[in-house]
Write an enzyme that holds these catalytic residues in place. Structure first.
Site, PDB file in Angstrom:
ATOM      1  N   THR A 129      18.556 -10.262  -2.654  1.00  0.00           N
ATOM      2  CA  THR A 129      18.488 -11.718  -2.636  1.00  0.00           C
ATOM      3  C   THR A 129      19.654 -12.369  -3.377  1.00  0.00           C
ATOM      4  O   THR A 129      20.368 -11.726  -4.144  1.00  0.00           O
ATOM      5  CB  THR A 129      17.173 -12.210  -3.272  1.00  0.00           C
ATOM      6  OG1 THR A 129      17.149 -11.861  -4.653  1.00  0.00           O
ATOM      7  CG2 THR A 129      15.967 -11.601  -2.574  1.00  0.00           C
ATOM      8  N   ASP A 130      19.798 -13.666  -3.131  1.00  0.00           N
ATOM      9  CA  ASP A 130      20.773 -14.449  -3.889  1.00  0.00           C
ATOM     10  C   ASP A 130      20.067 -15.025  -5.117  1.00  0.00           C
ATOM     11  O   ASP A 130      18.917 -14.681  -5.405  1.00  0.00           O
ATOM     12  CB  ASP A 130      21.412 -15.528  -3.011  1.00  0.00           C
ATOM     13  CG  ASP A 130      20.405 -16.537  -2.459  1.00  0.00           C
ATOM     14  OD1 ASP A 130      19.273 -16.632  -2.991  1.00  0.00           O
ATOM     15  OD2 ASP A 130      20.748 -17.228  -1.489  1.00  0.00           O
ATOM     16  N   PHE A 131      20.706 -15.910  -5.803  1.00  0.00           N
ATOM     17  CA  PHE A 131      20.153 -16.457  -7.040  1.00  0.00           C
ATOM     18  C   PHE A 131      18.846 -17.216  -6.840  1.00  0.00           C
ATOM     19  O   PHE A 131      18.089 -17.407  -7.780  1.00  0.00           O
ATOM     20  CB  PHE A 131      21.181 -17.364  -7.728  1.00  0.00           C
ATOM     21  CG  PHE A 131      21.485 -18.613  -6.942  1.00  0.00           C
ATOM     22  CD1 PHE A 131      20.777 -19.776  -7.181  1.00  0.00           C
ATOM     23  CD2 PHE A 131      22.469 -18.618  -5.967  1.00  0.00           C
ATOM     24  CE1 PHE A 131      21.045 -20.922  -6.454  1.00  0.00           C
ATOM     25  CE2 PHE A 131      22.743 -19.765  -5.243  1.00  0.00           C
ATOM     26  CZ  PHE A 131      22.036 -20.929  -5.482  1.00  0.00           C
ATOM     27  N   SER A 132      18.544 -17.629  -5.621  1.00  0.00           N
ATOM     28  CA  SER A 132      17.332 -18.408  -5.368  1.00  0.00           C
ATOM     29  C   SER A 132      16.150 -17.571  -4.900  1.00  0.00           C
ATOM     30  O   SER A 132      15.093 -18.104  -4.600  1.00  0.00           O
ATOM     31  CB  SER A 132      17.633 -19.504  -4.341  1.00  0.00           C
ATOM     32  OG  SER A 132      17.940 -18.917  -3.084  1.00  0.00           O
ATOM     33  N   ILE A 155      16.123 -15.741  -2.130  1.00  0.00           N
ATOM     34  CA  ILE A 155      16.173 -15.648  -0.666  1.00  0.00           C
ATOM     35  C   ILE A 155      17.142 -14.531  -0.297  1.00  0.00           C
ATOM     36  O   ILE A 155      18.195 -14.386  -0.909  1.00  0.00           O
ATOM     37  CB  ILE A 155      16.630 -16.989  -0.056  1.00  0.00           C
ATOM     38  CG1 ILE A 155      15.566 -18.071  -0.326  1.00  0.00           C
ATOM     39  CG2 ILE A 155      16.919 -16.862   1.428  1.00  0.00           C
ATOM     40  CD1 ILE A 155      15.978 -19.463   0.083  1.00  0.00           C
TER      41      ILE A 155
END
Length: 127
Positions: A11-14, A16
């Protein structure tokens, strides 16, 4: 169907799934699809010098996969022509379609296109 869990690293920082990681999920799905057909890709490479390369991939993102989701990668064989194999892949979370891909894979030997082996054509025709 190949079940996978989405990990933090996907995932990315969010939280997702980062868009490029769907390509990894699709790659795993293709590998397991071929394995489920009884084809040993390592043996094909060692014994016949055959490998597979993605020539093109068209990806459609509908919904995001999230950290800790259990997703499934479905792979279906399409048209086989000469060295080319068309595949359709779908990533789902339950019944919900998240991402789809149309993939053109080419069989190669010594860096050049090579007609898919007859044994592989036969098992793909039954898939």
């Amino acid at each position: 169907m190949l079940p996978l869990r989405v990990y933090y690293e996907d995932t990315d920082f969010s939280g997702i799934v980062y868009h490029a990681n769907y390509l990894r999920f699709f790659e795993r799905g293709r590998t397991e699809f071929i394995r489920a057909l009884g084809v040993d890709q390592l043996a094909l490479h060692r014994e016949e010098g055959i490998a597979f390369a993605v020539r093109s991939i068209q990806v459609e993102f509908m919904r995001p996969a999230l950290m800790d989701d259990i997703i499934e990668v479905e792979t279906k064989a399409g048209e086989v022509r000469g060295p080319s194999l068309h595949l359709e892949q779908t990533i789902r979370r339950g019944e919900e379609v998240l991402t789809t891909a149309k993939v053109l894979v080419v069989c190669i030997r010594n860096g050049r296109p090579q007609r898919l082996p007859e044994s592989l054509r036969t098992v793909l025709s039954r898939a």
